[in-house]
Scaffold this active site. Structure first.
Site, PDB file in Angstrom:
ATOM      1  CE  LYS A  69      -3.114 -52.373  -1.482  1.00 20.46           C
ATOM      2  NZ  LYS A  69      -1.924 -52.535  -2.335  1.00 20.46           N
ATOM      3  NE  ARG A 113      -0.549 -51.201  -5.934  1.00 14.67           N
ATOM      4  CZ  ARG A 113       0.144 -50.719  -4.929  1.00 14.67           C
ATOM      5  NH1 ARG A 113       1.474 -50.769  -4.926  1.00 14.67           N
ATOM      6  NH2 ARG A 113      -0.470 -50.204  -3.880  1.00 14.67           N
ATOM      7  CD  GLN A 141       6.889 -55.446  -5.369  1.00 17.75           C
ATOM      8  OE1 GLN A 141       7.482 -55.008  -6.349  1.00 17.75           O
ATOM      9  NE2 GLN A 141       5.678 -55.944  -5.477  1.00 17.75           N
ATOM     10  N   GLY A 225      10.846 -50.183  -1.645  1.00 12.17           N
ATOM     11  CA  GLY A 225      10.611 -50.645  -0.266  1.00 12.17           C
ATOM     12  C   GLY A 225      10.133 -49.558   0.673  1.00 12.17           C
ATOM     13  CB  ALA A 226      11.375 -46.182   1.440  1.00 10.35           C
ATOM     14  CG  ASP A 227       5.688 -49.117   1.651  1.00  9.68           C
ATOM     15  OD1 ASP A 227       6.338 -49.146   2.722  1.00  9.68           O
ATOM     16  OD2 ASP A 227       4.999 -50.076   1.262  1.00  9.68           O
ATOM     17  CE  LYS A 231       8.153 -50.153   5.551  1.00 11.31           C
ATOM     18  NZ  LYS A 231       7.324 -50.895   4.580  1.00 11.31           N
TER      19      LYS A 231
END
Ligand SMILES: NC(=O)c1ccc[n+]([C@@H]2O[C@H](COP(=O)([O-])OP(=O)(O)OC[C@H]3O[C@@H](n4cnc5c(N)ncnc54)[C@H](O)[C@@H]3O)[C@@H](O)[C@H]2O)c1
Length: 328
Positions: A69, A113, A141, A225-227, A231
């Site tokens: 992806k 997902r 999200q 959010g922190a990916d 972040k």
């Protein structure tokens, strides 16, 4: 050979949250059973355009497929153009011979997902009597997390906070229409956290939004959010003494909210309790008291994309969705 091409509209017709929740559970289990190869994420940042791109890939022995992806967040999209902020494409290959099976829109799949991941964690770790949910951010999200959570728990109130207040009325209207749950717009993080049993953060913020003093005992936190390194949505002090569950420990310590607590010296890697697949396998106890603070840190895994994309591909074939193209 023919490759199936699926647009966002096609993917939409082939997805159901209920089915994605069980596919993602199975994916997490396969990962912790060693049936998944998941190489490191490749990331690029385009700060001049307020954008970032991640490449997440995976080979899943269980369904014999390979997925890749390419997903981007361009946070100024929509202001100067007609594009959504989150855009993605998934390539699905046959794991037995490398043949390209399907190319599909990946933006909705990422959204669903990830919503499923948060809901699975709440089912496992939140107090069973949880009713009030705080949400930080009011974008894609923030919608998906609530939609998924309402499928698995009896939620009665949503308290939403965003620094961008102009988006809140639309959010309230959308969520109330789709879930029939009351949404309260909050002016401060403190108001949002008041009485919250579950708290979900869904922004690309680089400066934490929620102070430790606002988290009451018994809260389940879903950190979405922190990916990416840099972040940060939660005061790292919250991690001290909390039951910390990661989707993938390797990913969360290099790019998740867990990373912030480790680099601040508040916790060590050994303080992480488990990966979520271990909990699904029944290898460790879940919540052990009503006062425990539990944290699920999700950075998003290739296996989540893989199982969801494989499910979309099978349903699309059955329903006759999309168009075929001959690459070979
Ligand atoms: N963990 C995962 O698997 C996963 C999956 C999808 C998205 N994400 C991450 O979740 C975040 C949100 O994704 P989305 O699809 O909802 O995006 P979105 O653009 O639809 O929504 C982003 C929300 O955050 C707010 N926001 C934007 N910049 C902000 C800032 N600097 N400080 C505070 N709020 C800010 C926006 O106003 C909006 O409410 C992103 O960081 C994205 O990378 C993680």
């Amino acid at each position: 050979m023919k490759t199936l091409l699926l647009s966002l509209k096609d993917v939409e017709q082939a997805l159901s949250m209920e089915e994605v929740i069980s596919a993602v559970e199975q994916g997490y289990i396969s990962y912790n059973e060693g049936k998944v190869q998941q190489p490191d994420i490749v990331s690029m940042e385009m700060p001049e355009n307020n954008g970032e791109t991640d490449i997440k890939s995976c080979y899943n022995k269980l369904n014999e497929s390979i997925s890749v992806k390419i997903a981007s967040g361009f946070y100024d999209n929509g202001k100067n153009n007609e594009l959504p902020t989150m855009i993605g494409t998934i390539l699905l290959f046959d794991g037995r011979n490398g043949a390209p099976l399907c190319i599909m829109d990946g933006s909705l799949i990422t959204g669903i997902r990830t919503g499923a991941a948060g809901a699975i964690s709440s089912k496992l770790l939140a107090r069973k009597d949880s009713k009030v949910v705080a949400v930080f951010g009011a974008g894609g999200q923030a919608r998906m997390q609530i939609y998924a959570l309402c499928q698995v728990m009896n939620i009665q109130e949503i308290r939403v906070y965003s620094e961008y207040t102009e988006e809140l009325p639309k959010y309230k209207e959308y969520v109330e229409r789709n879930t029939k749950v009351k949404v309260i717009i909050c002016d401060t993080p403190e108001q949002a956290m008041k009485d919250a049993d579950i708290a979900i953060s869904t922004t690309p913020s680089k400066k934490y939004l929620v102070d430790k003093s606002l988290v009451k005992p018994g809260t389940h936190i879903v950190a979405v959010g922190a990916d990416m390194a840099g972040k940060n949505e939660w005061d790292p002090e919250i991690f001290k003494g909390a039951k910390i569950v990661n989707d993938s420990i390797a990913q969360c310590i290099s790019r998740g909210e867990t990373r912030n607590a480790i680099i601040s010296g508040i916790i060590k890697e050994s303080d992480i309790y488990a990966e979520i697949g271990e909990l699904l396998l029944g290898n460790k106890p879940l919540r052990e008291s009503d006062d425990e603070i539990t944290i699920f840190d999700t950075t998003g895994m290739g296996i989540q994309d893989n199982v969801t994309a494989a499910q979309v591909y099978e349903i699309a074939k059955k329903k006759g969705l999309g168009k075929y193209f001959e690459f070979i």
